[in-house]
Scaffold this active site. Structure first.
Site, PDB file in Angstrom:
ATOM      1  N   LYS A  26       2.373  -5.587  -3.678  1.00 49.73           N
ATOM      2  CA  LYS A  26       2.485  -5.838  -5.115  1.00 49.73           C
ATOM      3  C   LYS A  26       1.825  -7.165  -5.466  1.00 49.73           C
ATOM      4  O   LYS A  26       1.032  -7.245  -6.404  1.00 49.73           O
ATOM      5  CB  LYS A  26       3.972  -5.862  -5.488  1.00 49.73           C
ATOM      6  N   ARG A  96      10.740  -9.764  -8.139  1.00 56.59           N
ATOM      7  CA  ARG A  96      10.363  -8.458  -7.584  1.00 56.59           C
ATOM      8  C   ARG A  96      10.072  -8.583  -6.102  1.00 56.59           C
ATOM      9  O   ARG A  96       9.348  -9.473  -5.678  1.00 56.59           O
ATOM     10  CB  ARG A  96       9.097  -7.932  -8.289  1.00 56.59           C
ATOM     11  N   GLY A 105      14.501   1.059  -0.488  1.00 52.17           N
ATOM     12  CA  GLY A 105      15.531   0.452   0.350  1.00 52.17           C
ATOM     13  C   GLY A 105      15.558  -1.043   0.161  1.00 52.17           C
ATOM     14  O   GLY A 105      16.560  -1.705   0.383  1.00 52.17           O
ATOM     15  N   MET A 107      15.306  -4.611  -2.120  1.00 56.30           N
ATOM     16  CA  MET A 107      16.009  -5.006  -3.323  1.00 56.30           C
ATOM     17  C   MET A 107      15.319  -4.515  -4.594  1.00 56.30           C
ATOM     18  O   MET A 107      14.115  -4.561  -4.701  1.00 56.30           O
ATOM     19  CB  MET A 107      16.114  -6.520  -3.376  1.00 56.30           C
ATOM     20  N   ARG A 352      -1.571   0.209  -7.416  1.00 55.12           N
ATOM     21  CA  ARG A 352      -1.691   0.499  -5.987  1.00 55.12           C
ATOM     22  C   ARG A 352      -2.369   1.856  -5.844  1.00 55.12           C
ATOM     23  O   ARG A 352      -2.418   2.634  -6.808  1.00 55.12           O
ATOM     24  CB  ARG A 352      -0.328   0.511  -5.308  1.00 55.12           C
ATOM     25  N   HIS A 468       9.092  30.715  21.292  1.00 51.56           N
ATOM     26  CA  HIS A 468       7.988  31.677  21.410  1.00 51.56           C
ATOM     27  C   HIS A 468       7.449  32.034  20.031  1.00 51.56           C
ATOM     28  O   HIS A 468       6.249  31.977  19.774  1.00 51.56           O
ATOM     29  CB  HIS A 468       8.486  32.933  22.145  1.00 51.56           C
ATOM     30  N   SER A 777     -11.623  22.224  31.780  1.00 51.85           N
ATOM     31  CA  SER A 777     -10.922  22.227  30.504  1.00 51.85           C
ATOM     32  C   SER A 777      -9.511  21.724  30.779  1.00 51.85           C
ATOM     33  O   SER A 777      -8.793  22.309  31.591  1.00 51.85           O
ATOM     34  CB  SER A 777     -10.894  23.638  29.925  1.00 51.85           C
ATOM     35  N   CYS A 844      -7.969  22.291  25.998  1.00 55.79           N
ATOM     36  CA  CYS A 844      -7.399  23.404  25.256  1.00 55.79           C
ATOM     37  C   CYS A 844      -5.896  23.215  25.231  1.00 55.79           C
ATOM     38  O   CYS A 844      -5.364  22.416  25.969  1.00 55.79           O
ATOM     39  CB  CYS A 844      -7.783  24.732  25.892  1.00 55.79           C
ATOM     40  N   TYR A 864     -15.685  18.561  23.951  1.00 57.85           N
ATOM     41  CA  TYR A 864     -15.136  19.384  22.867  1.00 57.85           C
ATOM     42  C   TYR A 864     -13.622  19.448  22.949  1.00 57.85           C
ATOM     43  O   TYR A 864     -13.020  19.132  23.980  1.00 57.85           O
ATOM     44  CB  TYR A 864     -15.721  20.807  22.909  1.00 57.85           C
TER      45      TYR A 864
HETATM   46  P1  ADP Z   1       9.420  -1.209  -7.898  1.00 56.74           P
HETATM   47  O1  ADP Z   1       8.812  -1.766  -6.690  1.00 56.74           O
HETATM   48  O2  ADP Z   1      10.718  -0.548  -7.701  1.00 56.74           O
HETATM   49  O3  ADP Z   1       8.440  -0.405  -8.718  1.00 56.74           O
HETATM   50  P2  ADP Z   1       8.868  -3.375  -9.679  1.00 56.74           P
HETATM   51  O4  ADP Z   1       8.942  -4.755  -9.181  1.00 56.74           O
HETATM   52  O5  ADP Z   1       7.537  -2.784  -9.837  1.00 56.74           O
HETATM   53  O6  ADP Z   1       9.813  -2.481  -8.793  1.00 56.74           O
HETATM   54  O7  ADP Z   1       9.620  -3.365 -11.058  1.00 56.74           O
HETATM   55  C1  ADP Z   1       9.988  -2.180 -11.685  1.00 56.74           C
HETATM   56  C2  ADP Z   1       9.654  -2.233 -13.162  1.00 56.74           C
HETATM   57  O8  ADP Z   1      10.195  -3.388 -13.746  1.00 56.74           O
HETATM   58  C3  ADP Z   1       8.186  -2.331 -13.465  1.00 56.74           C
HETATM   59  O9  ADP Z   1       7.568  -1.101 -13.464  1.00 56.74           O
HETATM   60  C4  ADP Z   1       8.197  -2.909 -14.851  1.00 56.74           C
HETATM   61  O10 ADP Z   1       8.380  -1.864 -15.773  1.00 56.74           O
HETATM   62  C5  ADP Z   1       9.375  -3.787 -14.813  1.00 56.74           C
HETATM   63  N1  ADP Z   1       8.949  -5.178 -14.652  1.00 56.74           N
HETATM   64  C6  ADP Z   1       8.777  -5.867 -13.504  1.00 56.74           C
HETATM   65  N2  ADP Z   1       8.333  -7.096 -13.740  1.00 56.74           N
HETATM   66  C7  ADP Z   1       8.222  -7.192 -15.084  1.00 56.74           C
HETATM   67  C8  ADP Z   1       7.784  -8.212 -15.975  1.00 56.74           C
HETATM   68  N3  ADP Z   1       7.389  -9.395 -15.525  1.00 56.74           N
HETATM   69  N4  ADP Z   1       7.796  -7.955 -17.290  1.00 56.74           N
HETATM   70  C9  ADP Z   1       8.199  -6.747 -17.735  1.00 56.74           C
HETATM   71  N5  ADP Z   1       8.607  -5.747 -16.976  1.00 56.74           N
HETATM   72  C10 ADP Z   1       8.616  -5.966 -15.657  1.00 56.74           C
HETATM   73 MG    MG Z   2       6.812  -0.899  -9.395  1.00 54.29          MG
END
Ligand code: ADP
Ligand code: MG
Ligand code: MG
Length: 887
Positions: A26, A96, A105, A107, A352, A468, A777, A844, A864
């Site tokens: 990210k 984030r 999984g 946060m 991404r 089988h 083979s 094979c 091959y």
């Molecule tokens: P995930 O990895 O679960 O997608 P993100 O970090 O991308 O989590 O956050 C999920 C959502 O939170 C984003 O798609 C966006 O809509 C919102 N978000 C994250 N950061 C911001 C920000 N700085 N301003 C507004 N919305 C945000």
């Molecule tokens: Mg996201």
């Protein structure tokens, strides 16, 4: 001093897209987008090295970290003219997590951080929107309490529900500023009640709390389990992104959304996405409100009335479309993005490479190569070979209704519908009448092969992924669901039951071998599309690969399919399968049960023309391509009659009595048939068997050459050789047979004699065996069994656990055990070639169609690989990728 913090925003960034290891996916892409000049809210990324440091140092941060974070925040404050924690003009941020690869999984994101009882008033005043300010605050308390402080979110949802009930309203949107203010107070009180501590009011305390929670979440159970399942090393660590908030919940001109730059399920070059007006963060995916389509086209296709973004916010949509184009051009791949619109202004929050179906991967790779966005080599690398499997078989129409009857293991991909039959002969007879049938058996045995061939699909109640039924069905490319444990099949009565529902002989059922589902009735299926994009990608792949790709095919039908899939020869034609068909089995049994040489010869006389006609057909279909024919391999007892009636049939055919035959059959019993009287050991002890086979091969080759004018070069392969002597003896006999046939017919063909390397001793003594061989083979199925000392047929009981406990990284029958079995292969290659530099080398067995094993074969320098017909395209693509990646 180590740089622990990287910043991005205002058209510049410290980081780049290729710094995922340090910044997480990210963070690296936010930096890249900022540098590209796209509208990205400014922010900072705390590197994955901090995570590593944190765990290496008893949860302590590097000493310089606080100062670096503070400096970065100051830069954001300057850029936006707002101050973190300031009463009148507060800067709010999101926190984030972000590992190198996206990782559920970890946060959850915390939004609106920096709000407290005072800053919320500043936000309200500044935005002129009190409802927005209080809505943001309550969201923050809710998220922070849940994600960072561990107070379950249902507490807050409950409070909202109670509040709405008191007001007599249904929707969150009906709540105003005052309602959210009141609820914020209740939320704080709830958190305090749960934790015995007030909700943190200090913005910096909130920030470090959230940062700590991200690092802490790297090691929680959920995340560990996910990493284990996906082979993500513990040592990678996660980064933390702190980013200025932008708000999609500021009213009707604000929105939040997610989008793909192309359709991720079909690969069509059309934007695909959803958005919600006046919403924030995960609202789109949370399912509280129904999101609206991004494009007008998609809205119309869905028959939706709520306006698309293209219609409701045409200007911003136009900007978004420009961003899509820019991102694709820059990344040269389909992107999965997250965005927010704040009062008519677009902000990018994530990009991404988008996940996609196999179908979409193929289409996108080919489209992009044809438009010059990527080159053909890159296109070849973009499609995962294993995923092609989904494209080579019929699939269920996703729109067709299904009535699930039961579930089993997804043993062989593809979907098929047909009438349920419970007997192989019946399957064959019905198929001859033009009916589609599904063969349903408790489990299958070699005697069911003709029925499996005739059927559209196979269903068994017992047996695993290497049973089988599963192995044979995969080889034939028949869909198969195996081990449907809840099924009770009564073949004699012609009925099966599951949870009280009966299916009688002739009733229609559908199986999906890709999912293991069994359905009542005929569900519509879609045929695979093997021309167009698929054919194009295959042509490109063929330009790069060094390995040739052959097929394992025993019947003219398999051979035909394999040629269509691009097989360049047959690497393994097993002759024993031919023995089971129709009348032949009686002649085979006659041969096995014969008292003496004369009896055996009489039976072999009957088999000769049948074998010859099979080879004639196979040689014709392969039109000059090489064909490796393996002489009889399995222990004889596999062909023996079992049922009383079968003994009687043989007895009648040869004029003997059934009791004698039974005694003779009992004599053939072996304690460990896999290591018993089989393979070349049969050829050594019963010379007439291999002689008959050699004769039929030579006669067929000569006949086909005469008829078609095309050269046929049979490669005769002797199985289970352990010593040079064995092969030398058999070679002399095969050569003598060739001379005899040549003398009789006055014609000659070129031919080769070689062996399978499927015993450790053979690999070790390859330099000796090569003296008697024109080719090797590697029979990696048996080589795996004999090298590791496990029987494939009995491994199901422990192999799953072995893989789960990481004793084996993978099932060694699926992907070659490179450290052990692979070393034997390498040894065989090296030693074999040390004797004969031009020794032809192939593999094979099931491994020939496994992408990782194909890569191994490329590196080991084989000529091959040979695999089942339906895996030929997979092997072609895997071989191309191996050649590109290992120049
Ligand atoms: P995930 O990895 O679960 O997608 P993100 O970090 O991308 O989590 O956050 C999920 C959502 O939170 C984003 O798609 C966006 O809509 C919102 N978000 C994250 N950061 C911001 C920000 N700085 N301003 C507004 N919305 C945000
Ligand atoms: Mg996201
Ligand atoms: Mg073998």
């Amino acid at each position: 001093m180590t740089k622990w913090v990287y910043t991005f925003g205002d058209g510049a960034a410290d980081g780049r897209a290729d710094m995922k290891n340090l910044l997480g996916g990210k963070g690296a892409n936010l930096a890249e987008m900022a540098s590209l000049g796209l509208p990205v809210p400014p922010g900072l990324t705390i590197t994955t090295e901090v995570c590593t440091h944190y765990y290496d140092n008893k949860h302590q941060y590097p000493t310089e970290l606080t100062a670096q974070v503070d400096a970065a925040i100051t830069a954001i404050e300057k850029s936006l003219g707002a101050v973190f924690g300031d009463k009148s003009n507060p800067l709010l941020v999101s926190v984030r997590s972000g590992a190198r690869v996206s990782m559920p999984g970890m946060m959850d994101t915390v939004l609106n951080l920096g709000l407290n009882d005072e800053t919320v008033l500043g936000l309200a005043a500044n935005s002129g929107n009190a409802r927005f300010a209080w809505d943001s605050y309550r969201r923050f308390i809710q998220m922070y309490s849940d994600v960072v402080l561990g107070v379950d979110h249902y507490h807050f949802e409950e409070l909202i529900e109670i509040h709405k009930e008191e007001l007599g309203v249904d929707l969150d949107t009906e709540l105003g500023a005052d309602d959210w203010r009141v609820l914020s107070g209740k939320f704080k009180a709830k958190t305090e009640e749960e934790l015995g501590q007030p909700f943190p009011q200090d913005a910096r305390e909130q920030l470090w709390g959230a940062i700590g929670a991200v690092f802490g979440s790297w090691r929680i159970e959920r995340a560990r389990v996910y990493r284990k399942l996906n082979n993500i090393p513990e040592a990678w660590g996660t980064a933390v992104n702190v980013q200025a908030m932008v708000f999609g919940n500021m009213g009707d001109t604000s929105a939040t959304g997610v989008a793909f730059t192309r359709d991720p399920s079909t690969g069509e070059n059309e934007f695909y996405g959803e958005y919600l007006i006046d919403a924030q963060g995960e609202d789109v995916v949370a399912g509280i409100r129904t999101p609206q389509n991004l494009t007008k086209r998609a809205r119309e296709a869905a028959g939706a009335t709520a306006p698309s973004m293209e219609e409701s916010m045409p200007e911003v949509y136009g900007q978004l479309a420009d961003v899509f184009a820019k991102l694709e051009k820059h990344y040269r791949d389909m992107q999965d993005i997250e965005f927010t619109v704040q009062r008519g202004k677009l902000w990018m929050l994530q990009t991404r490479a988008g996940k996609r179906t196999a179908k979409a991967a193929l289409k996108i790779a080919v489209d992009m190569a044809e438009n010059g966005l990527i080159d053909e080599k890159t296109a070849v690398l973009r499609v995962e070979p294993g995923a092609l499997d989904q494209l080579l078989h019929p699939t269920l129409d996703p729109d067709a209704p299904r009535d699930i009857y039961t579930r089993g293991l997804p043993a062989s991909p593809g979907a098929a519908a047909g009438a349920a039959v419970f007997d192989a002969d019946e399957a064959e007879a019905w198929a001859k009448d033009g009916k589609d049938v599904i063969l349903c058996r408790v489990e299958t045995s070699p005697e069911d092969i003709h029925g499996m061939h005739a059927a559209r699909g196979v269903l068994t109640a017992r047996g695993g992924m290497t049973s089988h039924a599963a192995v044979v069905a995969r080889g034939m490319g028949r869909p198969c669901v195996s081990g449907a444990g809840q099924l009770r099949i009564d073949g004699k009565a012609g009925v099966m039951t599951c949870m009280g529902r009966e299916i009688n002989k002739g009733d229609l059922i559908t199986i999906d071998g890709a999912t293991g589902e069994v359905m009542v009735g005929a569900v519509r299926t879609l045929q695979p599309e093997l021309s167009g994009d698929f054919a194009k990608l295959m042509t490109w792949a063929d330009r790069y690969r060094k390995l040739r790709v052959r097929t394992n095919a025993d019947t003219p039908m398999d051979t035909e399919v394999a040629r269509e899939f691009g097989a360049e020869g047959i690497g393994l034609c097993r002759t024993e399968h031919m023995f089971f068909e129709g009348e032949r089995i009686i002649a085979v049994r006659q041969m096995i049960l014969a008292e003496d040489l004369a009896g055996r010869k009489a039976a072999l006389e009957k088999l000769l023309p049948m074998q010859r006609s099979d080879f004639v057909e196979i040689f014709k279909i392969m039109r000059g391509l090489p064909v490796t024919i393996r002489l009889l391999d399995p222990p004889l007892h596999e062909f023996l009659p079992r049922e009383e009636s079968e003994f009687e049939d043989v007895a009648a055919a040869i004029g003997a009595d059934a009791a004698t035959l039974k005694r003779r059959a009992a004599d053939l019993h072996e304690f460990n048939p896999m290591l018993g009287h089989r393979g070349c050991r049969l050829g050594i002890t019963y010379p007439e068997i291999y002689e008959m086979q050699a004769r039929s091969i030579f006669e067929a080759a000569i006949a086909v050459e005469a008829e078609t004018g095309e050269t046929v070069v049979p490669e005769i392969m002797v199985p289970l050789v352990a010593t040079e002597k064995e092969l030398a003896i058999l070679r002399v006999r095969i050569e003598a047979m060739a001379e005899a046939v040549f003398a009789e017919t006055g014609k000659q063909v070129d031919y080769m004699i070689g062996t399978m390397i499927e015993l450790p001793r053979a690999a070790i003594c390859a330099h000796q065996i090569a003296n008697a061989a024109d080719f090797f083979s590697f029979g990696t199925n048996d080589l795996t069994q004999t090298a590791i000392g496990i029987s494939r047929d009995d491994a199901a009981r422990f192999l799953d656990q072995y893989v789960r406990d990481d004793i084996f990284a993978q099932d060694p029958f699926v992907s070659i055990d490179q450290d052990g079995v692979g070393e034997l292969v390498k040894l065989g290659v090296e030693r074999g070639r040390s004797t004969k530099a031009d020794l032809k080398l192939g593999i094979c067995g099931e491994h020939g169609g496994d992408p990782a094993s194909v890569e191994f074969c490329h590196i080991a320098g084989l000529d091959y690989v040979s695999c089942s017909p339906f895996r030929v395209p997979i092997a072609r693509l895997a071989a191309a990728q191996a050649a590109i990646n290992h120049k």
